[in-house]
Design an enzyme around this catalytic site. Sequence first.
Site, short mmCIF file in Angstrom:
data_model
loop_
_atom_site.label_atom_id
_atom_site.label_comp_id
_atom_site.label_asym_id
_atom_site.label_seq_id
_atom_site.Cartn_x
_atom_site.Cartn_y
_atom_site.Cartn_z
N ALA A 99 32.13 -21.97 -41.79
CA ALA A 99 31.39 -22.23 -43.26
C ALA A 99 29.77 -22.15 -42.71
O ALA A 99 29.45 -23.15 -41.81
CB ALA A 99 31.13 -23.31 -43.53
N CYS A 100 29.05 -21.04 -43.35
CA CYS A 100 27.49 -21.57 -42.45
C CYS A 100 26.94 -21.20 -43.80
O CYS A 100 26.82 -19.63 -44.51
CB CYS A 100 26.84 -20.31 -41.50
SG CYS A 100 25.68 -20.35 -40.85
N ILE A 101 26.05 -22.23 -44.20
CA ILE A 101 25.24 -22.24 -45.41
C ILE A 101 25.95 -21.44 -47.29
O ILE A 101 26.97 -22.39 -47.70
CB ILE A 101 23.65 -22.22 -45.23
CG1 ILE A 101 23.44 -22.51 -43.87
CG2 ILE A 101 23.08 -22.46 -46.47
CD1 ILE A 101 21.55 -21.87 -43.21
#
Length: 155
Positions: A99-101
């Site tokens: 996950a990235c933001i």
Amino acid sequence: MHWIAGFGFSAGLVDMVLSSRNPLAISWYMLLVQGIVFFAIYYFVFRFAINAFNLKTLGREDKAETAAVPTQSNQSREERAVKFIAALGGSKNFKTVDACITRLRLTLVDHHNINEDQLKALGSKGNVKLGNDGLQVILGPETELVAEAIKAKLK
């Protein structure tokens, strides 16, 4: 056009006010009129192009795309994770989950196995395919929770 203002840095409002005192500045206030004219040109040209060619911009998606997304508040994270796994081609279709933001970053065995309609129903605001096996599912601030739940289910 015979007006100039000696902009030194960003050509913003502060620069224009400061440069109006510059001895080289000639009719600097006409830049405001020029800005209004260019605004009108850009606005009407782009508005015409968007409507004439039916360009998809924010708020102009197809009816199917703007259908109300069902609320997920009554589902547990585990239930949502199971639905995401199914929409993404099943547990055997995953190589990596991260996950990235606001984006769920996935490496898949085959991104042709995903069900984009099902992902939209689960809250995806868009999907970005990267190469042959990369996929980013744009979810928003809940992304980290979804990624952790998917990782837990895949173990």
